[in-house]
Write a protein that holds these residues in place. Sequence first.
Motif, PDB file in Angstrom:
ATOM      1  N   ALA A   3       0.851  -1.197   0.000  1.00  0.00           N
ATOM      2  CA  ALA A   3       0.000   0.000   0.000  1.00  0.00           C
ATOM      3  C   ALA A   3       0.881   1.239   0.000  1.00  0.00           C
ATOM      4  N   LYS A   4       0.485   2.233  -0.788  1.00  0.00           N
ATOM      5  CA  LYS A   4       1.231   3.493  -0.822  1.00  0.00           C
ATOM      6  C   LYS A   4       1.001   4.246   0.476  1.00  0.00           C
ATOM      7  N   ALA A   5       2.049   4.865   0.972  1.00  0.00           N
ATOM      8  CA  ALA A   5       1.916   5.681   2.180  1.00  0.00           C
ATOM      9  C   ALA A   5       1.246   6.992   1.814  1.00  0.00           C
ATOM     10  N   THR A   6       0.228   7.357   2.555  1.00  0.00           N
ATOM     11  CA  THR A   6      -0.472   8.612   2.320  1.00  0.00           C
ATOM     12  C   THR A   6       0.329   9.732   2.951  1.00  0.00           C
ATOM     13  N   PRO A   7       0.674  10.758   2.191  1.00  0.00           N
ATOM     14  CA  PRO A   7       1.464  11.849   2.767  1.00  0.00           C
ATOM     15  C   PRO A   7       0.649  12.589   3.821  1.00  0.00           C
TER      16      PRO A   7
END
Length: 98
Positions: A3-7
């Motif tokens: 999963a992409k890390a949410t900024p």
Amino acid sequence: MSAKATPSLDGFIQTKGASRPDAMQQRGTSSSTAPEPEAPPAMPVRPAQAPEPRAKALTLRLSESQYQRLRRFAFDRGLSHQDVLEQALMDLLGRSGS
């Protein structure tokens, strides 16, 4: 798939009524002070002339062929229609002694 890390938006969202931050660090800049921007080059100074009175608008009606000739003349010399007509009028008025 990872999963992409949410900024995080921490520090970007200002709550209603909060004071505005003095400065925000921009991406790509270090925490040290940025160099002062260079001053723009000085504009050339024109010689002092008597101020022109406020410009007046004027309507000029031309036939299609006259308009096309004006367009070609102005384009060939890199001038605007306004420049061509002003120069022609000043030449005419200068010759008549007015």
